[in-house]
Design a protein around this motif. Structure first.
Motif: not given
Length: 280
Positions: A71-73, A85-93, A120-127, A160-164
């Protein structure tokens, strides 16, 4: 959310988002008049492909197969190109099941293409940070190596956004590994060099999750492989091995991408004899 009980294992499909990819790419050299009878496309020749993680609950452990599209990636251009057309709602699930991402113990990554690993990753502020900070993320050593050092072809899907941000959580294996009792990963290659499948066995019942060797029920024919497959002959050989194996055992086939079936069983004539349909 659809569920399937297999012995002591409860499988629940979470909402991981959706893509719409070119049908020709998803069915390779198979002519459209053939594949479109089994899996419909829109006016742009795109087919609907879910990216819905499977939550496995057994013996007090919580395991995910794949992570969703996140979501937001993705940029607006990427969402347009990949038909998102739809991003993840895994946390809501998970919340609906009384769980949080912190409760996930293992994530079984059959491979780490963007549509499997963005969640696997998400934005938290700038990281970027881990979505599932307490989980061991399991994938084959071959896949992990290529994720970090992609070649000229695979760099478009290994980001790299998905593994670092999750590198410290990754646990790799060579040929096969048992995650918890009865749940195994087996390295197959084919779709990617490091691609793996998941086998679930409990109380005499079996699920075979072929991941992108058979992304939808319409890929049942062993010769119907993806243009995205890096090693199509390996994909064919692995389907020749595992489809009869599952059929003879009366096993379920489960899906991450299928927009119509969550899981099904085929008899030896290739006829569907049991199914879990997706609520559309």
């Amino acid at each position: 959310m659809e569920q399937l009980q297999v012995g002591d294992v409860t499988i629940t499909w979470l909402n991981g988002g959706v893509t719409h990819l070119d049908g020709g790419a998803m069915f390779g050299v198979v002519p459209k008049p053939l594949w479109s009878k089994k899996y419909p496309c829109n006016e742009h020749n795109q087919i609907e492909l879910r990216t819905d993680p499977l939550l496995l609950q057994v013996d007090g452990k919580h395991l995910l197969i794949e992570s969703g599209i996140g979501n937001g990636k993705l940029s607006e251009k990427q969402k347009r190109n990949f038909g998102v057309t739809e991003e993840s709602n895994v946390e809501q699930s998970l919340q609906k099941l009384g769980l949080t991402p912190n409760d996930i113990d293992f994530i079984l990554m059959t491979h780490m293409h963007f549509d499997h690993a963005c969640g696997l990753t998400k934005w938290e502020g700038e990281r970027l940070v881990s979505v599932f900070p307490n989980a061991q993320i399991v994938t084959s050593q071959v896949e992990w190596d290529e994720m970090r050092q992609p070649n000229i072809r695979s760099r478009n899907t290994y980001w790299k956004e998905n593994w670092e941000a999750i590198a410290g959580q990754v646990v790799t294996f060579e040929q096969k590994t048992e995650i918890v009792s009865g749940i195994k990963m087996v390295h197959t290659g084919g779709h990617s060099d490091g691609h793996s499948i998941v086998l679930i066995e409990s109380n005499g019942e079996t699920v075979v999750h072929l991941a992108d060797l058979m992304p939808t029920h319409a890929h049942q024919n062993v010769l119907w492989v993806l243009a995205y497959d890096d090693y199509p002959m390996t994909s064919i050989a692995q389907k020749q091995k595992w489809i009869p194996y599952a059929t003879e055992k009366g096993a379920w086939f489960s899906f991450y991408h299928d927009a119509y079936y969550r899981a099904l069983k085929w008899n030896e004539n290739g006829e569907i004899i049991a199914s879990v349909m997706r609520n559309r």
